[in-house]
Design an enzyme around this catalytic site. Structure first.
Site, PDB file in Angstrom:
ATOM      1  N   GLY A   1      -2.175 -20.085 -10.679  1.00 40.12           N
ATOM      2  CA  GLY A   1      -1.167 -20.111  -9.620  1.00 40.12           C
ATOM      3  C   GLY A   1      -1.748 -19.698  -8.281  1.00 40.12           C
ATOM      4  O   GLY A   1      -2.852 -19.159  -8.222  1.00 40.12           O
TER       5      GLY A   1
ATOM      6  N   PRO B   1      -2.538 -17.722  -4.716  1.00 41.32           N
ATOM      7  CA  PRO B   1      -2.810 -16.296  -4.513  1.00 41.32           C
ATOM      8  C   PRO B   1      -1.554 -15.541  -4.073  1.00 41.32           C
ATOM      9  O   PRO B   1      -0.637 -16.132  -3.513  1.00 41.32           O
ATOM     10  CB  PRO B   1      -3.865 -16.297  -3.402  1.00 41.32           C
TER      11      PRO B   1
ATOM     12  N   GLY C   1       1.186 -12.482  -7.868  1.00 42.80           N
ATOM     13  CA  GLY C   1       1.384 -11.405  -8.837  1.00 42.80           C
ATOM     14  C   GLY C   1       0.660 -11.551 -10.152  1.00 42.80           C
ATOM     15  O   GLY C   1       1.088 -10.978 -11.150  1.00 42.80           O
ATOM     16  N   LYS C   2      -0.451 -12.286 -10.175  1.00 42.98           N
ATOM     17  CA  LYS C   2      -1.173 -12.447 -11.441  1.00 42.98           C
ATOM     18  C   LYS C   2      -1.781 -11.117 -11.899  1.00 42.98           C
ATOM     19  O   LYS C   2      -1.648 -10.733 -13.054  1.00 42.98           O
ATOM     20  CB  LYS C   2      -2.270 -13.520 -11.298  1.00 42.98           C
ATOM     21  N   THR C   3      -2.425 -10.420 -10.991  1.00 38.96           N
ATOM     22  CA  THR C   3      -3.019  -9.120 -11.312  1.00 38.96           C
ATOM     23  C   THR C   3      -1.929  -8.146 -11.767  1.00 38.96           C
ATOM     24  O   THR C   3      -2.087  -7.401 -12.729  1.00 38.96           O
ATOM     25  CB  THR C   3      -3.725  -8.536 -10.073  1.00 38.96           C
TER      26      THR C   3
ATOM     27  N   HIS D   1      12.804 -26.943  26.613  1.00 43.24           N
ATOM     28  CA  HIS D   1      12.044 -27.597  25.551  1.00 43.24           C
ATOM     29  C   HIS D   1      12.547 -27.127  24.171  1.00 43.24           C
ATOM     30  O   HIS D   1      12.907 -27.938  23.319  1.00 43.24           O
ATOM     31  CB  HIS D   1      10.554 -27.245  25.747  1.00 43.24           C
ATOM     32  N   GLU D   2      12.639 -25.812  23.997  1.00 45.61           N
ATOM     33  CA  GLU D   2      13.049 -25.261  22.696  1.00 45.61           C
ATOM     34  C   GLU D   2      14.528 -25.529  22.431  1.00 45.61           C
ATOM     35  O   GLU D   2      14.919 -25.774  21.279  1.00 45.61           O
ATOM     36  CB  GLU D   2      12.761 -23.754  22.623  1.00 45.61           C
TER      37      GLU D   2
ATOM     38  N   HIS E   1      14.869 -28.847  20.787  1.00 48.46           N
ATOM     39  CA  HIS E   1      14.570 -28.800  19.347  1.00 48.46           C
ATOM     40  C   HIS E   1      15.758 -28.230  18.571  1.00 48.46           C
ATOM     41  O   HIS E   1      16.186 -28.787  17.561  1.00 48.46           O
ATOM     42  CB  HIS E   1      13.393 -27.857  19.068  1.00 48.46           C
TER      43      HIS E   1
HETATM   44 ZN    ZN Z   1       8.023 -28.266  20.834  1.00 49.12          ZN
END
Ligand code: ZN
Length: 562
Positions: free
Chosen positions: A145, A147, A150-152, A373-374, A377
């Site tokens: 899986g 990184p 939670g393997k460790t 601009h934002e 969006h």
């Molecule tokens: Zn943008």
């Protein structure tokens, strides 16, 4: 401690014991020589006394240099010729099961995996019973899986739950400079495990990043690296096979971030790592539990809603979530608050995802540009996106961005619809249209937006048959790789390519038109949103919802067909 245990103890610690005995003997010898020297010195006449004293510094220097040279040569020989990679023992961490102490209840946010791991625990604990009913005894477990998932942690939980000692190593530790060093280290690891198993009734060996020693074996190229590498993995295989024939309770857990087909197939054969556990990224409910778990360890305001945090963090690993909560508590401390607020968590999220705020300060004029601009969006994402919530808008520059709008689906999407791609293209074009509407011209700030939009449109047409002209197929499926500098070549006609590219532009332009219509219609909303953003610099989920509510806009419900 009976004699058998004493023997095992000696076997385990013989290096330390030998050193202790030699050191003690040397100390006694030195003390005896010094006493002897002083006694005979006293009996000398004054002339000889002076001569002896004058000679001491040069004699001392000579002895030190000689001792140093001999010690170096001896150590070197001892390590690499007599003992064959004896340094293997050093640097290997041994963590006893009592020290590991990862309790079962601390394993959160991985419900499905937990069940599988619980089964492994039972199989290890209940060997006698298992043997009676003729069940298969587990020797190797491979955890696969990404990184940070939670393997460790799980391996440690297995050790705690079974009460067995835990020996941990990392694959890269077995890559040594000398031929055979890796194999010797591997041998030592298993030797130690066997001793521990006899002493404590079993042992868990955990090898992290096992891929660094378990990639498919290479042909002998004449280089030491290749031979050494093969020797290491061969040793691992031999040890694994050895475990099957013995009466011991040793289980080897390997962990890797790479796909299992990138590992040596011999490793997966029956009786070796024949049980696989996939430890993937947590889903929505798991993320909520993870936030609850980590936040509970701090103090936080009651208004913090873990389900919103979970929705916001699609694709986060448990380590990312732990990191985000840690960052949030640091931010709260810095602002001299005792409790973590949602705002702190939001800022921590930005830090984890986008990095620290960059030092750039925007001029007033650029700030206004960025705000519009934002806002473009955000409005398009809110009004057209079928799955995504707008969770944040910001005009504080970070890591290469002047501002950003965060929108995420509440759940991972594995096979997105055409509508989903179109909404993403429109959201990306929102900035371009907003700039044009407000200022009558546009900036280079749209570059990455255009890159994203074009990539979506291109893949829609070239891979998934979502173009208008009716050309169907994944045209990349026909690509061929020509070696010796030929690179990838596409096995389709120029005419088809042209037609496909036309389709791409058609999608782009259709989306653009729609965005223009929406933003022209919602001009007032655009103004208000941009001005709010300018005032506050950052707008959170709740504030964004408020703005849209003010204009009578409800977020359209998930419109995708089910
Ligand atoms: Zn943008």
């Amino acid at each position: 401690m009976d004699t058998r245990k004493l023997k095992k103890f000696i076997k385990l610690h013989w290096i330390k014991l030998t050193l202790l005995i030699i050191g003690g003997a040397l100390l006694i010898l030195v003390i005896y020589m010094v006493i002897l020297g002083i006694r005979s010195f006293i009996t000398l006449e004054s002339f000889y006394k002076k001569m002896t004293l004058a000679g001491i510094p040069i004699q001392l220097l000579f002895s030190i240099v000689t001792a140093f040279i001999f010690a170096t040569i001896y150590t070197f020989m001892w390590i690499h010729m007599i003992y064959g990679g004896g340094l293997a023992k050093l640097g290997q961490k041994k963590i006893k099961s009592t020290q590991v102490n990862v309790k079962w209840k601390d394993v959160v946010g991985m419900e499905s995996v937990k069940k599988e791991v619980a089964e492994v625990v039972n199989l290890i604990k209940d060997r006698a019973h298992l043997r009676k009913i003729g069940g298969k005894i587990i020797k190797g477990v491979l955890m696969v899986g990404p990184p940070g998932c939670g393997k460790t942690y799980l391996a440690k939980a297995i050790a705690t739950e079974t009460g067995l000692p835990f020996l941990a190593a990392v694959g890269s530790e077995f890559i040594g400079m000398f031929v055979g060093q890796g194999a010797a280290r591997m041998k030592n690891l298993f030797k130690e495990a066997r001793t521990l198993a006899e002493l404590q009734g079993g042992c868990i060996i955990f090898i992290d990043e096992i891929d660094s020693i378990a990639r498919p074996r290479v042909g002998i190229t004449g280089l030491g690296g290749g031979i050494s590498y093969n020797a290491t993995i061969n040793q691992l295989l031999t040890e694994l096979d050895g475990l099957r024939q013995e009466e011991n309770n040793i289980v080897v857990i390997g962990a890797t971030n790479v796909r299992e087909d990138e590992l040596d197939p011999a490793l997966m054969r029956a009786g070796r790592f024949d049980r696989k556990i996939y430890v993937g990224k947590p889903g929505l409910e798991d993320r909520r539990k993870l936030f609850e778990y980590y936040l509970k360890k701090t103090s936080y305001e009651a208004s913090v809603d873990c389900s919103i945090l979970a929705r916001k963090t699609v694709g986060f690993s448990p380590a990312d979530i732990a990191n985000m909560v840690r960052e949030a508590s640091l931010i709260a401390v810095r602002n001299q608050r005792e409790k973590i607020t949602y705002k702190d968590l939001s800022e921590a999220y930005d830090r984890v995802v986008f990095g620290l705020k960059s030092g750039i300060t925007l001029s007033e004029r650029e700030k206004v540009w960025t705000a519009y601009h934002e806002a473009g969006h955000a409005i398009i994402a809110y009004l057209t996106h079928p799955t995504d919530d707008v969770i944040k808008a910001s005009i504080i520059p970070r890591k290469g961005y002047l501002g950003y709008v965060g929108h995420t689906p509440s759940e991972e999407i594995h096979a997105p619809h055409k509508e989903w791609f179109l909404a993403n293209i429109k959201t990306n074009l929102g900035s371009f249209v907003a700039e044009k509407l407000k200022f009558g011209t546009t900036t280079a700030g749209v570059e990455s937006d255009f890159t994203n939009a074009l990539q979506f449109a291109h893949n829609m047409v070239w891979r998934w048959g979502m173009g208008e002209s009716g050309l169907l197929g994944n045209f990349y499926g026909l690509s061929r790789y020509t070696p010796w500098g030929g690179g990838m070549s596409l096995n389709i006609s120029e005419k088809t390519k042209e037609k496909l590219d036309e389709d791409v532009q058609k999608i782009m332009n259709k989306c653009l038109k729609e965005v223009e219509e929406i933003l022209t219609r919602e001009r007032e909303l655009l103004e208000y949103f941009a001005q709010e953003l300018l005032k506050k610099e950052e707008l959170e989920y709740d504030e964004i919802i408020e703005i849209f509510k003010k204009y009578g806009k409800e977020k359209p419900k998930d419109i995708l067909p089910t």
